[in-house]
Design a protein around this motif. Structure first.
Motif, PDB file in Angstrom:
ATOM      1  N   ALA A  93       0.687  -1.432  -0.382  1.00 36.00           N
ATOM      2  CA  ALA A  93       0.020  -0.295  -0.146  1.00 36.00           C
ATOM      3  C   ALA A  93       1.108   0.861   0.083  1.00 36.00           C
ATOM      4  O   ALA A  93       1.762   1.573   0.673  1.00 36.00           O
ATOM      5  N   GLY A  94       0.052   2.509  -0.863  1.00 30.70           N
ATOM      6  CA  GLY A  94       0.815   3.044  -0.933  1.00 30.70           C
ATOM      7  C   GLY A  94       0.962   4.062   0.488  1.00 30.70           C
ATOM      8  O   GLY A  94       1.742   4.695   0.348  1.00 30.70           O
ATOM      9  N   THR A  95      -0.315   4.122   0.912  1.00 24.19           N
ATOM     10  CA  THR A  95      -0.641   4.689   2.493  1.00 24.19           C
ATOM     11  C   THR A  95      -1.288   3.878   2.977  1.00 24.19           C
ATOM     12  O   THR A  95      -2.186   3.208   2.921  1.00 24.19           O
ATOM     13  N   GLY A  96      -1.029   3.693   4.284  1.00 27.77           N
ATOM     14  CA  GLY A  96      -1.546   3.387   5.478  1.00 27.77           C
ATOM     15  C   GLY A  96      -2.850   3.463   5.827  1.00 27.77           C
ATOM     16  O   GLY A  96      -4.295   2.804   5.684  1.00 27.77           O
ATOM     17  N   ILE A  97      -3.246   5.336   6.472  1.00 27.73           N
ATOM     18  CA  ILE A  97      -4.886   5.075   6.485  1.00 27.73           C
ATOM     19  C   ILE A  97      -4.302   6.647   5.930  1.00 27.73           C
ATOM     20  O   ILE A  97      -3.477   8.186   6.165  1.00 27.73           O
ATOM     21  N   ASN A  98      -5.694   7.280   4.929  1.00 27.12           N
ATOM     22  CA  ASN A  98      -5.905   8.392   4.570  1.00 27.12           C
ATOM     23  C   ASN A  98      -6.843   9.537   4.660  1.00 27.12           C
ATOM     24  O   ASN A  98      -7.921   8.872   4.341  1.00 27.12           O
ATOM     25  N   ILE A  99      -7.186  10.307   5.410  1.00 29.88           N
ATOM     26  CA  ILE A  99      -8.090  11.068   5.612  1.00 29.88           C
ATOM     27  C   ILE A  99      -7.867  12.612   5.068  1.00 29.88           C
ATOM     28  O   ILE A  99      -7.687  13.129   5.388  1.00 29.88           O
ATOM     29  N   SER A 100      -9.162  12.220   4.505  1.00 29.94           N
ATOM     30  CA  SER A 100      -9.118  13.402   2.809  1.00 29.94           C
ATOM     31  C   SER A 100      -9.819  14.667   3.015  1.00 29.94           C
ATOM     32  O   SER A 100     -11.247  13.929   3.833  1.00 29.94           O
ATOM     33  N   GLY A 101      -9.324  15.837   2.979  1.00 35.68           N
ATOM     34  CA  GLY A 101     -10.507  17.136   3.156  1.00 35.68           C
ATOM     35  C   GLY A 101     -10.699  17.022   4.863  1.00 35.68           C
ATOM     36  O   GLY A 101     -10.555  16.915   5.747  1.00 35.68           O
ATOM     37  N   SER A 102     -12.084  17.761   4.615  1.00 30.20           N
ATOM     38  CA  SER A 102     -12.800  18.364   6.394  1.00 30.20           C
ATOM     39  C   SER A 102     -13.533  17.419   7.238  1.00 30.20           C
ATOM     40  O   SER A 102     -14.979  17.202   5.916  1.00 30.20           O
ATOM     41  N   ASN A 103     -12.977  16.842   7.842  1.00 27.83           N
ATOM     42  CA  ASN A 103     -14.040  15.982   8.154  1.00 27.83           C
ATOM     43  C   ASN A 103     -13.497  15.980  10.062  1.00 27.83           C
ATOM     44  O   ASN A 103     -12.976  16.802  10.711  1.00 27.83           O
ATOM     45  N   ASN A 104     -14.530  15.497  11.060  1.00 23.28           N
ATOM     46  CA  ASN A 104     -14.418  16.103  12.266  1.00 23.28           C
ATOM     47  C   ASN A 104     -14.825  14.384  12.824  1.00 23.28           C
ATOM     48  O   ASN A 104     -14.977  12.963  12.454  1.00 23.28           O
ATOM     49  N   LYS A 105     -13.989  14.524  14.567  1.00 21.41           N
ATOM     50  CA  LYS A 105     -14.178  13.541  15.446  1.00 21.41           C
ATOM     51  C   LYS A 105     -13.432  12.130  15.123  1.00 21.41           C
ATOM     52  O   LYS A 105     -13.938  11.383  14.758  1.00 21.41           O
ATOM     53  N   ILE A 106     -12.289  12.527  14.530  1.00 23.55           N
ATOM     54  CA  ILE A 106     -12.004  11.617  13.429  1.00 23.55           C
ATOM     55  C   ILE A 106     -10.305  10.679  14.719  1.00 23.55           C
ATOM     56  O   ILE A 106      -9.252  11.497  15.624  1.00 23.55           O
ATOM     57  N   ILE A 107     -10.350   9.072  15.190  1.00 20.74           N
ATOM     58  CA  ILE A 107      -9.659   9.054  16.297  1.00 20.74           C
ATOM     59  C   ILE A 107      -9.048   8.021  15.988  1.00 20.74           C
ATOM     60  O   ILE A 107      -9.146   6.952  15.275  1.00 20.74           O
ATOM     61  N   ILE A 108      -7.208   8.378  15.862  1.00 26.78           N
ATOM     62  CA  ILE A 108      -6.505   6.860  15.053  1.00 26.78           C
ATOM     63  C   ILE A 108      -5.616   7.053  16.206  1.00 26.78           C
ATOM     64  O   ILE A 108      -4.868   7.314  16.714  1.00 26.78           O
ATOM     65  N   SER A 109      -5.545   5.484  16.504  1.00 26.43           N
ATOM     66  CA  SER A 109      -4.380   5.167  17.783  1.00 26.43           C
ATOM     67  C   SER A 109      -3.875   3.210  16.844  1.00 26.43           C
ATOM     68  O   SER A 109      -4.457   3.569  16.247  1.00 26.43           O
ATOM     69  N   ASP A 110      -3.022   2.790  17.991  1.00 25.17           N
ATOM     70  CA  ASP A 110      -2.133   2.073  17.422  1.00 25.17           C
ATOM     71  C   ASP A 110      -2.831   1.119  18.645  1.00 25.17           C
ATOM     72  O   ASP A 110      -3.364   1.570  19.658  1.00 25.17           O
TER      73      ASP A 110
END
Length: 167
Positions: free
Chosen positions: A150-167
């Motif tokens: 994969a070129g990218t693991g996680i891609n969050i694009s543009g304007s979003n709200n309340k995104i949590i990414i953790s290990d």
């Protein structure tokens, strides 16, 4: 428990005009293996379609030509409350998991997402989404014997709200 091998779309959830799908539980099932399209397609195709509180645990989609999981809201209805836990999503020829605009309150946890085409991403979230909790997923170079390019693991694009990414 099902096993979808080949075909265009493995498993499709797409309620029609005025229809609602809610409180669905999918446990230890195969959404698709080797689909020509998407392994799992979830879509609210009309403004009066609704998809609420889907829980998928221990499920599988692999070798999909257009992505293992596509969840979208093409008709501006409601897609709210998707939980994917302990899933296996391997060898997609597109984004392994792609979430369209206006798909809200999604949890992806304890899953293995590997082998995605090098031009794409493991998890792609389009602009306009809210309430994502992405945690403790395995997206390493080699995952359960499947190579990840994969070129990218996680891609969050543009304007979003309340995104949590953790290990």
């Amino acid at each position: 428990n099902d096993d979808m091998v080949g075909g265009y779309i493995g498993t499709k959830i797409s309620p029609g005009v005025g229809q609602v799908v809610f409180h669905l539980f999918a446990s230890n099932t195969v959404f698709s293996d080797s689909a020509l399209g998407n392994g799992l397609l979830i879509d609210a195709p009309t403004s009066t379609s609704g998809i609420y509180n889907l829980n998928m645990s221990g499920s599988w989609a692999a070798n999909s030509q257009q992505g293992d999981v596509l969840i979208k809201n093409s008709g501006t209805g409601n897609v709210d409350g998707i939980t994917i836990t302990s899933g296996r999503f391997y060898s997609s020829n597109n984004d392994a998991m792609h979430f369209g605009s206006n798909v809200n309150n999604v949890t992806i946890s304890d899953s293995s997402i590997c082998g995605t085409n090098s031009s794409y991403t493991n998890i792609y979230v389009e602009s306009g989404d809210s309430g994502y909790n992405i945690h403790h997923n395995r997206m390493s170079k080699a995952c359960d014997q499947s190579q990840s390019n994969a070129g990218t693991g996680i891609n969050i694009s543009g304007s979003n709200n309340k995104i949590i990414i953790s290990d």
